[in-house]
Motif scaffolding. Structure first.
Motif, short mmCIF file in Angstrom:
data_model
loop_
_atom_site.label_atom_id
_atom_site.label_comp_id
_atom_site.label_asym_id
_atom_site.label_seq_id
_atom_site.Cartn_x
_atom_site.Cartn_y
_atom_site.Cartn_z
N LEU B 4 -30.82 -24.12 51.95
CA LEU B 4 -30.39 -25.34 51.84
C LEU B 4 -30.15 -25.87 52.35
CD1 LEU B 4 -33.20 -27.35 50.65
CD2 LEU B 4 -31.89 -27.65 48.47
N ILE B 8 -30.36 -28.31 56.03
CA ILE B 8 -30.74 -30.56 56.06
C ILE B 8 -29.10 -30.35 57.10
CG2 ILE B 8 -29.39 -31.93 54.25
CD1 ILE B 8 -30.74 -30.62 51.88
N SER B 46 -23.39 -28.77 49.15
CA SER B 46 -24.54 -29.65 48.23
C SER B 46 -24.69 -31.41 47.77
CB SER B 46 -25.00 -28.05 46.88
OG SER B 46 -25.82 -29.34 45.87
N ILE B 47 -25.10 -31.94 48.69
CA ILE B 47 -24.76 -33.65 48.89
C ILE B 47 -26.23 -33.99 47.60
CG2 ILE B 47 -24.54 -33.52 50.81
CD1 ILE B 47 -27.56 -34.60 51.53
N THR B 48 -25.74 -35.27 47.11
CA THR B 48 -26.76 -35.70 46.71
C THR B 48 -27.69 -36.38 47.33
OG1 THR B 48 -25.30 -37.70 46.94
CG2 THR B 48 -24.69 -35.92 45.04
N LEU B 67 -35.48 -33.03 55.54
CA LEU B 67 -35.40 -31.77 54.22
C LEU B 67 -36.05 -30.56 54.86
CD1 LEU B 67 -36.15 -34.47 51.42
CD2 LEU B 67 -33.75 -33.12 52.58
N PRO B 68 -36.76 -29.51 54.57
CA PRO B 68 -37.32 -28.31 54.92
C PRO B 68 -38.14 -28.13 53.86
CG PRO B 68 -35.44 -27.66 53.74
CD PRO B 68 -34.66 -29.01 54.44
N LYS B 69 -39.25 -28.02 54.44
CA LYS B 69 -40.50 -27.45 53.53
C LYS B 69 -39.26 -26.14 52.26
CE LYS B 69 -44.42 -29.10 56.10
NZ LYS B 69 -43.99 -30.86 55.25
N ILE B 70 -40.96 -26.93 51.10
CA ILE B 70 -40.11 -25.99 50.20
C ILE B 70 -40.39 -24.68 50.04
CG2 ILE B 70 -41.64 -26.68 48.48
CD1 ILE B 70 -40.03 -27.55 45.99
N SER B 71 -41.55 -24.23 51.02
CA SER B 71 -41.83 -23.07 50.63
C SER B 71 -40.78 -22.02 51.76
CB SER B 71 -43.43 -23.03 51.45
OG SER B 71 -43.12 -23.53 52.41
N LEU B 75 -34.43 -21.03 46.41
CA LEU B 75 -33.36 -21.82 45.47
C LEU B 75 -33.03 -20.47 43.89
CD1 LEU B 75 -35.36 -23.09 42.95
CD2 LEU B 75 -35.36 -24.89 45.45
N GLN B 76 -31.50 -19.98 44.51
CA GLN B 76 -31.14 -19.61 43.11
C GLN B 76 -31.14 -19.60 42.29
OE1 GLN B 76 -30.10 -21.05 45.99
NE2 GLN B 76 -27.39 -20.24 45.92
N PRO B 77 -31.04 -19.28 41.01
CA PRO B 77 -31.02 -19.81 39.12
C PRO B 77 -29.67 -20.03 39.32
CG PRO B 77 -30.56 -17.01 39.73
CD PRO B 77 -31.05 -17.33 40.77
N PRO B 78 -29.86 -21.59 38.30
CA PRO B 78 -28.69 -22.06 38.00
C PRO B 78 -27.84 -21.25 37.89
CG PRO B 78 -31.29 -22.99 36.77
CD PRO B 78 -31.03 -21.58 37.71
N ASN B 82 -30.21 -21.86 31.40
CA ASN B 82 -30.18 -22.28 30.46
C ASN B 82 -31.09 -21.59 29.60
OD1 ASN B 82 -33.00 -23.78 30.68
ND2 ASN B 82 -32.78 -25.85 31.70
#
Lengths: 90, 90
Positions: B4, B8, B46-48, B67-71, B75-78, B82
């Motif tokens: 990601l 960006i 990783s920016i805000t 921003l790239p398309k979400i598809s 994204l890797q797990p947190p 949690n």
DNA sequence: TCAAGCCACGGCTTATAATCCGTATTTTAA
DNA sequence: TTAAAATACGGATTATAAGCCGTGGCTTGA
């Protein structure tokens, strides 16, 4: 008073409710702490783009669907006003 | 390897160059540290969302344009997976 | 040649995003 | 009404975003 965070939080809450998900279960799906998710929706915190993508994924929408138009936001100056470190070019 | 952030950063760099701005002057305009801006463009950080808006403003475009398309992103797990804290509802 | 512009990259520090866990308060349905 | 679900909110800690300053390497024009 964080205009941007507030707008984003409002959008998230709307879409989450439209999906019929309670906050804590939604947080679980998005892989975000439940307490933090509450703060996000209330617009109390400034999130990273990565969190934005997690949330969009959980809501099955594009991140842009959660973002206000840039023209609607006036962002306040950086806390540490970044002092030049750039030579003047008379 | 941050997919990601890398996407960006690439978008930002392209648009900045299209605007004919060197990195340090661009950072100045956006109100972001020059060194940090370099890391952003290289996809190292990783920016805000707030930074995203600053950068978009400096580039005179909408955040979504960066921003790239979400598809296109997995994204890797947190890091701190949690763990529930949510009662089972059998 | 070399000076200047541009960028990569490093270590270090500071600010703050994000987690964890608890409890109070509000909202909703029976 | 009232019990349970949903949310607000708090303090404390940990992870990391962001800033600061320096240096080195590469390229280009004078």
């Amino acid at each position: 008073m964080e205009e941007l965070a507030f707008a984003i939080g409002k959008n998230i809450r709307e879409k989450r409710r439209a999906n019929g998900l309670p906050q804590d279960r939604f947080a679980l799906v998005a892989g975000i702490d439940r307490s933090y998710m509450g703060r996000i929706e209330r617009g109390e915190v400034s999130i990273t783009v990565e969190k934005l993508y997690r949330i969009a994924a959980a809501l099955q929408c594009e991140p842009v669907a959660l973002l206000p138009k840039i023209s609607s936001i006036h962002l306040q100056p950086p806390h540490k006003a970044n002092k030049s470190s750039l030579k003047k070019r008379q």
